[in-house]
Design an enzyme around this catalytic site. Structure first.
Site, PDB file in Angstrom:
ATOM      1  N   ARG A 263       0.816  -1.224   0.000  1.00 39.71           N
ATOM      2  CA  ARG A 263       0.000   0.000   0.000  1.00 39.71           C
ATOM      3  C   ARG A 263       0.849   1.274   0.000  1.00 39.71           C
ATOM      4  NH1 ARG A 263      -2.920  -2.830   4.052  1.00 39.71           N
ATOM      5  NH2 ARG A 263      -4.578  -4.064   3.134  1.00 39.71           N
TER       6      ARG A 263
ATOM      7  N   GLU B 209       6.957  17.222 -26.298  1.00 44.38           N
ATOM      8  CA  GLU B 209       6.373  17.620 -25.002  1.00 44.38           C
ATOM      9  C   GLU B 209       6.911  18.973 -24.551  1.00 44.38           C
ATOM     10  OE1 GLU B 209       3.958  16.365 -23.131  1.00 44.38           O
ATOM     11  OE2 GLU B 209       3.756  14.282 -23.779  1.00 44.38           O
TER      12      GLU B 209
ATOM     13  N   ASN C  44      -2.297  18.110 -20.950  1.00 42.37           N
ATOM     14  CA  ASN C  44      -2.633  17.072 -21.919  1.00 42.37           C
ATOM     15  C   ASN C  44      -2.992  17.611 -23.291  1.00 42.37           C
ATOM     16  OD1 ASN C  44      -2.343  14.583 -20.439  1.00 42.37           O
ATOM     17  ND2 ASN C  44      -4.013  15.318 -19.154  1.00 42.37           N
TER      18      ASN C  44
ATOM     19  N   HIS D 262       5.314   7.935 -27.691  1.00 44.46           N
ATOM     20  CA  HIS D 262       4.306   8.812 -27.100  1.00 44.46           C
ATOM     21  C   HIS D 262       4.380  10.232 -27.653  1.00 44.46           C
ATOM     22  CE1 HIS D 262       1.625  10.570 -24.205  1.00 44.46           C
ATOM     23  NE2 HIS D 262       2.564  11.317 -23.676  1.00 44.46           N
TER      24      HIS D 262
ATOM     25  N   HIS E 241      -3.401   9.864 -27.568  1.00 41.51           N
ATOM     26  CA  HIS E 241      -3.694   8.561 -26.948  1.00 41.51           C
ATOM     27  C   HIS E 241      -4.518   7.692 -27.884  1.00 41.51           C
ATOM     28  CE1 HIS E 241      -3.141   9.912 -22.461  1.00 41.51           C
ATOM     29  NE2 HIS E 241      -2.007   9.818 -23.113  1.00 41.51           N
TER      30      HIS E 241
ATOM     31  N   ARG F 111      -4.519  21.141 -14.270  1.00 44.57           N
ATOM     32  CA  ARG F 111      -3.522  20.155 -14.672  1.00 44.57           C
ATOM     33  C   ARG F 111      -3.861  19.488 -15.990  1.00 44.57           C
ATOM     34  NH1 ARG F 111      -0.291  15.614 -11.123  1.00 44.57           N
ATOM     35  NH2 ARG F 111       0.747  14.680 -12.922  1.00 44.57           N
TER      36      ARG F 111
ATOM     37  N   GLU G 261      -5.573  16.850 -10.709  1.00 42.91           N
ATOM     38  CA  GLU G 261      -6.214  17.167 -11.976  1.00 42.91           C
ATOM     39  C   GLU G 261      -7.702  17.473 -11.841  1.00 42.91           C
ATOM     40  OE1 GLU G 261      -4.497  15.185 -15.325  1.00 42.91           O
ATOM     41  OE2 GLU G 261      -6.335  15.341 -16.469  1.00 42.91           O
TER      42      GLU G 261
ATOM     43  N   LYS H 234       5.903  22.377 -15.360  1.00 43.25           N
ATOM     44  CA  LYS H 234       5.096  21.261 -14.880  1.00 43.25           C
ATOM     45  C   LYS H 234       4.931  21.313 -13.365  1.00 43.25           C
ATOM     46  CE  LYS H 234       3.786  16.567 -15.345  1.00 43.25           C
ATOM     47  NZ  LYS H 234       3.883  15.309 -16.104  1.00 43.25           N
TER      48      LYS H 234
ATOM     49  N   HIS I  46      -3.041  15.302 -26.224  1.00 41.70           N
ATOM     50  CA  HIS I  46      -2.955  13.937 -25.712  1.00 41.70           C
ATOM     51  C   HIS I  46      -4.204  13.104 -25.977  1.00 41.70           C
ATOM     52  CE1 HIS I  46       0.673  15.392 -23.875  1.00 41.70           C
ATOM     53  NE2 HIS I  46       0.888  14.272 -23.201  1.00 41.70           N
TER      54      HIS I  46
ATOM     55  N   LYS J  38       1.969  11.137 -11.750  1.00 42.54           N
ATOM     56  CA  LYS J  38       1.025  10.265 -12.443  1.00 42.54           C
ATOM     57  C   LYS J  38       1.715   8.944 -12.754  1.00 42.54           C
ATOM     58  CE  LYS J  38      -2.253  13.264 -14.795  1.00 42.54           C
ATOM     59  NZ  LYS J  38      -2.842  13.605 -16.112  1.00 42.54           N
TER      60      LYS J  38
END
Lengths: 365, 365
Positions: B122, B186, B246, B266, B253, B242, B238, B228, B249, B144
């Site tokens: 955990r 990026e 993206n 990517h 994606h 935030r 987010e 960032k 993205h 992330k």
């Protein structure tokens, strides 16, 4: 209806406890945020309560889209493979970031659904509807979620708090007796670690609990949730105090892992583990013989095992306990009783010879 | 050495940026808490840097026990099955709660190692040592973490912050050119969404970046991390702001998922996605034609794709974007440019016909 709040600043949430709560749609609906709900349940609970819960979510023309996934029942399915079925269903049914996962079932369903909610899209809402005594008094409260690894229990998971917990005590009417007794073992734990009066209440009311007296069960659940909520509020991430909730669990987890998940119920293993922890505490001179025998007697009355199965060897215990989550830098920390009834310690400062003696006295080899 | 702090109250952590940082054992060692470290890397990076990092952790007689697990390289292995190899190794080597997972590699390794650290027991400590430009300017910063689901990228994961990020710019000397260009895509994004001056700097210095001029690269990394870090500090989970990171993205994606993980890098998919987002922004009348062409030109100079592959149909885009994490209650929210260079919005309030036109203009069918 009783309400116990788990006080965690901006993640504070209520536990609702009472009879007939699954007949009150507003209770559940007010904690659902978005338009989509995924109910996670298992093959045993689904025929009993799934239709009811779906109806509850859709009642009063709520427009909530309710999907469900039914997992196989049992601790042996508490693994990553079964968890993937929840993710698959969530993706297929287009659950979004505002959706809510509802855990309908016992501790295994709650732990898996909670971890799925923690990880899906990096975190969505979730609600616990525990249907076993074990889940109502322990696993559904406090935010520990996760799955087992073949080599150890709950090794993969997250701390993740629900929006609310709805405990309808009527669900206990369908619970097999073995499950009821398993849950009582966790109730006994709260008395031992921090609530002497509650332990004494249990000594007086064990027969009522076993007879499923509604008032006795409701009180036991409420007092257990209050104890757990207090501990979790003080130490959510288990820096120290929270570990005391694991009395008997290190031995118990070793039993569960050693005999294979699903051989014994969690509370059964914890009961045997609690007797072992009491034995070790007595050997260390930390508790007196009368307390040790009160513990043994109460657990015997609760019809749970008070010793590990004969297949558990000393070596098995040692190997499995070595990978316990409470090992730090090579030292195994244990929760042991110390002093008067209701007091315990979380420590690695015990004589390891006494631990060996305890293992020898409970294991054939 | 430059230090950029990611300001997250009690989880604040430093990003160290500079040449030769993997020759400074104290930097890494001071962030290792317990006695056990598990280095997670891949078959490409291990031969280049694993020995060096293990040596660094063990330098000066540190007594740190260092284990490692080497995963197959590539986005297509960013899945639950590969993640289990990390857990298996962690259990086998008896990593405990105070252990530290070290991510040594690019974005895939960082995301997987981070999620493994979030979920193992955990939550254990972790440190990022990103070795690709993409990971240095984006994925290693901000917490992330996650793995892909067969039906969508990064659908399973956690927000989980590292103890520190160590960016040794010397590692870029071994980076293939295609990976370098993917990372630059990026870098371009930060200029577009919030830093007009940085975009202008890139227009002036793109040739230096492609020639791997150390000072230019160090500046681009630092400025990207600063941007960032600011955004993440303001909106870790987010809730809104935030999401602007993206840009490109959602389309990107969809491309990655549509052509199968690993077909494109990517940053390549994000570059094409950024051009599509700019096209849609222009169709909506939100940016003027000169900004649209500056974006196209800069990305062309960076040698990344400026359109999706011909195998991406309109239907593919639509089906995949429907399960994007940014869909809420059925509406797809997009990051689009609006106004002068350096401004963007995160919104579902755009004309969906314009989105259809954009898809038509980039897709053969």
């Amino acid at each position: 209806m009783e309400v116990v709040d788990v006080d965690l600043s901006d993640r504070t949430y209520p536990i609702y406890i009472g009879s007939g709560l699954l007949d009150k749609p507003e209770l559940l609906q007010k904690h659902v945020k978005g338009k989509n709900v995924l109910v996670v349940t298992n093959t045993t609970v689904a025929p009993l309560y799934l239709e009811k819960v779906v109806g509850l979510l859709k009642a009063n023309g709520s427009k909530i889209n309710v999907e469900s996934v039914i997992l196989p029942d049992g601790e042996k399915y508490k693994d990553m493979g079964t968890l993937m079925k929840v993710f698959d269903k969530a993706v297929e049914t287009r659950m979004d970031r505002r959706c809510t996962f509802v855990a309908l079932g016992g501790g295994v369903i709650g732990d898996m659904c909670g971890f799925a909610a923690a990880a899906f899209l990096r975190g969505v809402n979730f609600i616990q509807i525990p249907t076993t005594l074990m889940a109502q008094v322990d696993s559904s409260v406090g935010g520990k979620t996760g799955v087992n690894h073949p080599l150890g229990k709950n090794l993969i998971g997250a701390f993740y708090q629900p929006q609310c917990v709805v405990i309808d005590t009527d669900t206990l009417s369908t619970l097999p007796e073995r499950e009821l007794c398993s849950g009582i073992a966790e109730v006994v734990k709260y008395g031992l670690i921090r609530d002497a009066k509650f332990f004494e209440w249990q000594e007086e009311n064990m027969d009522k609990l076993l007879a499923r007296d509604p008032d006795a069960l409701a009180y036991a659940i409420k007092r257990s949730c209050e104890n757990k909520a207090e501990v979790v509020s003080l130490d959510e991430k288990e820096a120290g105090l929270r570990a005391t909730l694991n009395l008997g669990h290190t031995f118990g987890h070793a039993i569960e892992t050693g005999i294979g998940y699903g051989g014994w119920l969690h509370g059964e293993a914890v009961a045997a583990g609690t007797v072992m922890a009491a034995d070790l505490s007595f050997r260390l001179g930390w508790i007196d013989a009368s307390l040790q025998s009160r513990i043994l007697n109460l657990l015997k009355r609760a019809k749970v095992p008070v010793a590990p199965p004969s297949t558990m060897t000393i070596e098995k215990f040692q190997n499995i306990m070595a990978v316990d989550k409470k090992v730090v830098d090579g030292d195994l920390r244990l929760i042991l009783l110390k002093g008067e009834l209701g007091n315990c310690v979380f420590t690695s400062a015990y004589d390891t010879k006494a631990l060996e003696e305890t293992l020898h006295s409970f294991c054939p080899s």
